[in-house]
Motif scaffolding. Structure first.
Motif, PDB file in Angstrom:
ATOM      1  N   VAL A 456      -7.025   8.991   4.155  1.00 52.21           N
ATOM      2  CA  VAL A 456      -5.564   8.935   4.042  1.00 52.21           C
ATOM      3  C   VAL A 456      -4.892   8.748   5.388  1.00 52.21           C
ATOM      4  CG1 VAL A 456      -5.555  10.327   1.944  1.00 52.21           C
ATOM      5  CG2 VAL A 456      -5.349  11.463   4.162  1.00 52.21           C
ATOM      6  N   GLY A 457      -5.663   8.758   6.466  1.00 52.27           N
ATOM      7  CA  GLY A 457      -5.103   8.573   7.795  1.00 52.27           C
ATOM      8  C   GLY A 457      -4.872   7.110   8.127  1.00 52.27           C
ATOM      9  N   GLU A 458      -4.298   6.865   9.273  1.00 47.10           N
ATOM     10  CA  GLU A 458      -4.003   5.507   9.719  1.00 47.10           C
ATOM     11  C   GLU A 458      -5.278   4.672   9.717  1.00 47.10           C
ATOM     12  OE1 GLU A 458      -1.452   2.598  10.520  1.00 47.10           O
ATOM     13  OE2 GLU A 458      -0.813   4.699  10.434  1.00 47.10           O
ATOM     14  N   GLY A 459      -5.246   3.550   9.004  1.00 44.09           N
ATOM     15  CA  GLY A 459      -6.397   2.662   8.929  1.00 44.09           C
ATOM     16  C   GLY A 459      -7.459   3.071   7.940  1.00 44.09           C
ATOM     17  N   GLY A 460      -7.292   4.224   7.267  1.00 48.09           N
ATOM     18  CA  GLY A 460      -8.271   4.699   6.299  1.00 48.09           C
ATOM     19  C   GLY A 460      -8.229   3.907   5.002  1.00 48.09           C
ATOM     20  N   SER A 461      -9.243   4.087   4.166  1.00 49.60           N
ATOM     21  CA  SER A 461      -9.358   3.287   2.947  1.00 49.60           C
ATOM     22  C   SER A 461      -8.195   3.517   1.989  1.00 49.60           C
ATOM     23  CB  SER A 461     -10.687   3.605   2.244  1.00 49.60           C
ATOM     24  OG  SER A 461     -10.787   4.985   1.921  1.00 49.60           O
ATOM     25  N   SER A 462      -7.766   4.766   1.803  1.00 47.96           N
ATOM     26  CA  SER A 462      -6.653   5.037   0.898  1.00 47.96           C
ATOM     27  C   SER A 462      -5.340   4.482   1.454  1.00 47.96           C
ATOM     28  CB  SER A 462      -6.521   6.543   0.644  1.00 47.96           C
ATOM     29  OG  SER A 462      -7.634   7.037  -0.074  1.00 47.96           O
ATOM     30  N   ARG A 463      -5.179   4.582   2.761  1.00 47.83           N
ATOM     31  CA  ARG A 463      -3.964   4.027   3.378  1.00 47.83           C
ATOM     32  C   ARG A 463      -3.925   2.504   3.203  1.00 47.83           C
ATOM     33  NH1 ARG A 463      -0.683   5.564   7.792  1.00 47.83           N
ATOM     34  NH2 ARG A 463      -1.201   7.712   7.205  1.00 47.83           N
ATOM     35  N   ARG A 464      -5.066   1.849   3.367  1.00 41.53           N
ATOM     36  CA  ARG A 464      -5.103   0.400   3.182  1.00 41.53           C
ATOM     37  C   ARG A 464      -4.820   0.018   1.725  1.00 41.53           C
ATOM     38  NH1 ARG A 464      -9.913   1.049   6.115  1.00 41.53           N
ATOM     39  NH2 ARG A 464     -11.159   0.440   4.290  1.00 41.53           N
ATOM     40  N   GLU A 465      -5.365   0.796   0.801  1.00 46.67           N
ATOM     41  CA  GLU A 465      -5.113   0.536  -0.611  1.00 46.67           C
ATOM     42  C   GLU A 465      -3.633   0.711  -0.947  1.00 46.67           C
ATOM     43  OE1 GLU A 465      -7.921   0.366  -3.590  1.00 46.67           O
ATOM     44  OE2 GLU A 465      -8.175  -0.994  -1.886  1.00 46.67           O
ATOM     45  N   LEU A 466      -3.022   1.765  -0.416  1.00 41.93           N
ATOM     46  CA  LEU A 466      -1.600   1.993  -0.653  1.00 41.93           C
ATOM     47  C   LEU A 466      -0.770   0.852  -0.091  1.00 41.93           C
ATOM     48  CD1 LEU A 466       0.684   3.849  -1.650  1.00 41.93           C
ATOM     49  CD2 LEU A 466       0.599   4.996   0.579  1.00 41.93           C
ATOM     50  N   ASP A 467      -1.092   0.422   1.129  1.00 40.12           N
ATOM     51  CA  ASP A 467      -0.357  -0.692   1.733  1.00 40.12           C
ATOM     52  C   ASP A 467      -0.530  -1.967   0.906  1.00 40.12           C
ATOM     53  OD1 ASP A 467       0.495   0.972   3.743  1.00 40.12           O
ATOM     54  OD2 ASP A 467      -1.015   0.323   5.198  1.00 40.12           O
ATOM     55  N   GLY A 468      -1.742  -2.178   0.368  1.00 40.68           N
ATOM     56  CA  GLY A 468      -1.971  -3.339  -0.478  1.00 40.68           C
ATOM     57  C   GLY A 468      -1.158  -3.285  -1.759  1.00 40.68           C
ATOM     58  N   LEU A 469      -1.057  -2.096  -2.349  1.00 41.77           N
ATOM     59  CA  LEU A 469      -0.242  -1.919  -3.549  1.00 41.77           C
ATOM     60  C   LEU A 469       1.221  -2.221  -3.252  1.00 41.77           C
ATOM     61  CD1 LEU A 469       0.275  -0.902  -6.454  1.00 41.77           C
ATOM     62  CD2 LEU A 469       0.339   1.429  -5.505  1.00 41.77           C
ATOM     63  N   VAL A 470       1.725  -1.702  -2.146  1.00 41.50           N
ATOM     64  CA  VAL A 470       3.125  -1.941  -1.782  1.00 41.50           C
ATOM     65  C   VAL A 470       3.365  -3.435  -1.566  1.00 41.50           C
ATOM     66  CG1 VAL A 470       4.863  -1.560   0.017  1.00 41.50           C
ATOM     67  CG2 VAL A 470       3.494   0.359  -0.837  1.00 41.50           C
ATOM     68  N   GLU A 471       2.435  -4.104  -0.901  1.00 47.20           N
ATOM     69  CA  GLU A 471       2.591  -5.535  -0.664  1.00 47.20           C
ATOM     70  C   GLU A 471       2.620  -6.297  -1.984  1.00 47.20           C
ATOM     71  OE1 GLU A 471       3.319  -8.973   1.217  1.00 47.20           O
ATOM     72  OE2 GLU A 471       3.331  -6.953   2.094  1.00 47.20           O
ATOM     73  N   GLU A 472       1.793  -5.879  -2.942  1.00 47.71           N
ATOM     74  CA  GLU A 472       1.803  -6.539  -4.244  1.00 47.71           C
ATOM     75  C   GLU A 472       3.149  -6.354  -4.939  1.00 47.71           C
ATOM     76  OE1 GLU A 472      -0.604  -5.478  -8.144  1.00 47.71           O
ATOM     77  OE2 GLU A 472      -1.764  -6.823  -6.851  1.00 47.71           O
ATOM     78  N   LEU A 473       3.719  -5.165  -4.841  1.00 47.86           N
ATOM     79  CA  LEU A 473       5.038  -4.913  -5.446  1.00 47.86           C
ATOM     80  C   LEU A 473       6.119  -5.721  -4.732  1.00 47.86           C
ATOM     81  CD1 LEU A 473       4.683  -1.065  -6.018  1.00 47.86           C
ATOM     82  CD2 LEU A 473       4.673  -2.847  -7.780  1.00 47.86           C
ATOM     83  N   ARG A 474       6.003  -5.875  -3.436  1.00 46.70           N
ATOM     84  CA  ARG A 474       6.978  -6.681  -2.696  1.00 46.70           C
ATOM     85  C   ARG A 474       6.890  -8.146  -3.116  1.00 46.70           C
ATOM     86  NH1 ARG A 474       9.848  -4.321   1.035  1.00 46.70           N
ATOM     87  NH2 ARG A 474       9.204  -2.328   1.935  1.00 46.70           N
ATOM     88  N   GLU A 475       5.671  -8.628  -3.328  1.00 43.29           N
ATOM     89  CA  GLU A 475       5.509 -10.011  -3.778  1.00 43.29           C
ATOM     90  C   GLU A 475       6.142 -10.219  -5.139  1.00 43.29           C
ATOM     91  OE1 GLU A 475       1.389 -10.920  -3.586  1.00 43.29           O
ATOM     92  OE2 GLU A 475       1.294 -10.846  -1.388  1.00 43.29           O
ATOM     93  N   LEU A 476       6.006  -9.224  -6.016  1.00 47.27           N
ATOM     94  CA  LEU A 476       6.652  -9.326  -7.316  1.00 47.27           C
ATOM     95  C   LEU A 476       8.166  -9.395  -7.157  1.00 47.27           C
ATOM     96  CD1 LEU A 476       4.575  -6.686  -9.325  1.00 47.27           C
ATOM     97  CD2 LEU A 476       4.553  -9.173  -9.662  1.00 47.27           C
ATOM     98  N   GLY A 477       8.705  -8.634  -6.206  1.00 41.77           N
ATOM     99  CA  GLY A 477      10.148  -8.670  -5.954  1.00 41.77           C
ATOM    100  C   GLY A 477      10.618 -10.002  -5.447  1.00 41.77           C
ATOM    101  N   SER A 478       9.783 -10.674  -4.672  1.00 42.44           N
ATOM    102  CA  SER A 478      10.188 -11.964  -4.094  1.00 42.44           C
ATOM    103  C   SER A 478      10.154 -13.093  -5.114  1.00 42.44           C
ATOM    104  CB  SER A 478       9.275 -12.320  -2.919  1.00 42.44           C
ATOM    105  OG  SER A 478       7.951 -12.606  -3.379  1.00 42.44           O
TER     106      SER A 478
END
Length: 480
Positions: A456-478
């Motif tokens: 869950v820390g910076e650069g960790g697997s869960s943090r990367r997954e969360l960032d990927g999820l957010v990016e997917e939601l942003r793409e849907l918004g665009s």
């Protein structure tokens, strides 16, 4: 349609950000992790409308609304007031009532928000996605009708989530004439092809197969099949605990859909000094040596039957194990509490219990748990070995993970509600975890905690997954 939502001005920082509808299921063990995820999404600039499933659950949203007043809005429907399922639920009639109360008004609300142009206002802006609990499969057809993707939030691990959906997808059942005593359900599409005795399979599914649930069982089956039509799953898990299953994606038992492993979504614990409500418990624990105390807790919805509780109480006394027992409504043997208090070796808590703070105290060396997923995640993050005592639901899948795969737990019993373990066997298990024989297990638990923290820390697997999820939601918004 009457909607209750306090007026809040959207801040400039969230204007134009993707707007996501969040639908919790009204049970604390489900709501809390989804609200923690909502906080993480809001902190990354998303706008959220969060459904208040029942009036009694409104208090659970208060911290989220206070933390993100400009980007999170509550949405409550008066029709839900007549169907309050916020207490301990059986996921039967309450499950059915929850869907019936919200489906109509929420569908109307979603269709109106999904069709309009985005105004940049969190209350009236276009909804680009729905994230809802895996007990809210009824939101899938609503989202499909509105033309927006729905993501399933799984408060359980990916093994339990995949296995449970596999049941309703494949419909295994004991042979004719076999009541299930000798039958095991295998999951051939999962890594290692795990198998579980029929009695360890979810009661929801067994009730459906055995024909005792009526329309409520049909609603539960529909729920899981709707989940498999979703765009993706978002799981409160992480690679250090479930890498074996996450690395095997796409999982056939999740219809090949992506599973985002974003856990643990819970915020790190904070010390509040003398005002901390956990201070009395931690002060009591201060008197004991490192890794010498058992913390006993069976979650917010699981009450061990009196014979089971009596066996554990006897085991604690026979082994001389100091303990903190979050007993809530558990019926304990006569004078057990008084004897423990007089000897200074046991503390019984009624009502709220500071589980996270207690597990992270240096004196706690064992967690006697039913293996609910939130408890498994909290124990793993704290680096505390477990005495695993699964009773129902997803708990047998979770126990298999920590006992046989992570090797950070000893099984107290695999018999669930139907078997009362021998007190002497429980006493030996306590001694094994807390004594010299448990040194290796305690070391593995500490290693697991470090890996969970890294995830869950910076650069960790869960943090990367969360960032990927957010990016997917942003793409849907665009896209709109």
């Amino acid at each position: 349609m009457a909607v209750v939502a306090p007026a809040q001005a959207a801040s400039g920082s969230t204007a134009g950000a993707p707007h996501v509808l969040v639908v919790p299921y009204p049970a604390q063990g489900h709501m809390q992790p989804l609200l923690h995820l909502a906080s993480l999404l809001a902190a990354r600039g998303l706008r959220l409308t969060v459904v208040v499933p029942t009036p009694a659950t409104a208090r659970l949203l208060a911290p989220l609304l206070a933390e993100h007043p400009s980007s999170v809005r509550p949405l409550a429907f008066p029709s839900a007031a007549d169907h309050d399922t916020s207490g301990p639920t059986s996921v039967g009639a309450d499950f059915h009532a929850h869907a019936a109360a919200l489906r109509g008004p929420l569908g109307e609300w979603l269709r109106s928000r999904a069709a309009r142009p985005d105004s940049g206002d969190g209350e009236t802006g276009r909804v680009v996605a729905v994230i809802s609990d895996f007990f809210c499969g009824w939101t899938q057809p609503l989202a499909a009708e509105a033309g927006v993707p729905r993501l399933v939030f799984a408060p359980s691990g990916v093994l339990a989530t995949a296995a449970t959906h596999s049941l309703f997808r494949r419909m295994p059942r004991p042979p004719v004439g076999d009541p299930g005593r000798g039958y095991a359900v295998s999951f051939p599409a999962l890594p290692g092809a795990p198998a579980f005795p029929w009695r360890q399979i979810s009661r929801m599914y067994r009730t459906y197969v055995e024909g005792g649930g009526g329309e409520h069982s049909e609603a539960i089956k529909d729920n899981y099949l709707w989940n498999l039509e979703s765009a993706a799953f978002v799981c409160n898990t992480c690679h250090p605990i479930e890498g074996k299953y996450l690395d095997a994606q796409p999982l056939e038992d999740l219809a090949g859909k992506r599973a985002w492993a974003v856990g643990s979504v819970a915020p790190p614990p904070e010390s509040k000094g003398e005002d901390d409500p956990a201070s009395d418990v931690t002060a009591w624990l201060d008197a004991f040596p490192d890794s010498s105390v058992a913390y006993v807790g069976f979650g917010t919805m699981m009450v061990p039957p009196p014979p089971h509780a009596a066996a554990l109480a006897s085991a604690l006394e026979r082994s001389g194990t100091p303990f903190v027992w979050a007993a809530a409504a558990t019926t304990l043997p006569d004078e057990f509490e008084e004897r423990a208090a007089a000897a200074g070796t046991g503390l019984v808590l009624r009502g709220w219990a500071p589980q996270v703070a207690a597990l992270r105290h240096r004196a706690v060396g064992c967690f006697v748990t039913h293996c609910g997923w939130n408890s498994v995640m909290e124990s793993s993050a704290a680096g505390v070995p477990m005495l695993a005592w699964p009773m129902a639901a997803d708990q047998f899948f979770n126990a298999r993970l920590v006992v046989e795969e992570a090797c950070v737990a000893v099984a107290a019993s695999w018999g669930g509600f139907g078997v009362v373990p021998d007190a002497e066997d429980l006493a030996r298990a306590l001694t094994e975890v807390l004594g010299e024989a448990g040194a290796g297990m305690r070391a593995r638990a500490k290693e697991l905690a470090l890996m969970v923290a890294e995830a869950v820390g910076e650069g960790g697997s869960s943090r990367r997954e969360l960032d990927g999820l957010v990016e997917e939601l942003r793409e849907l918004g665009s896209l709109g």
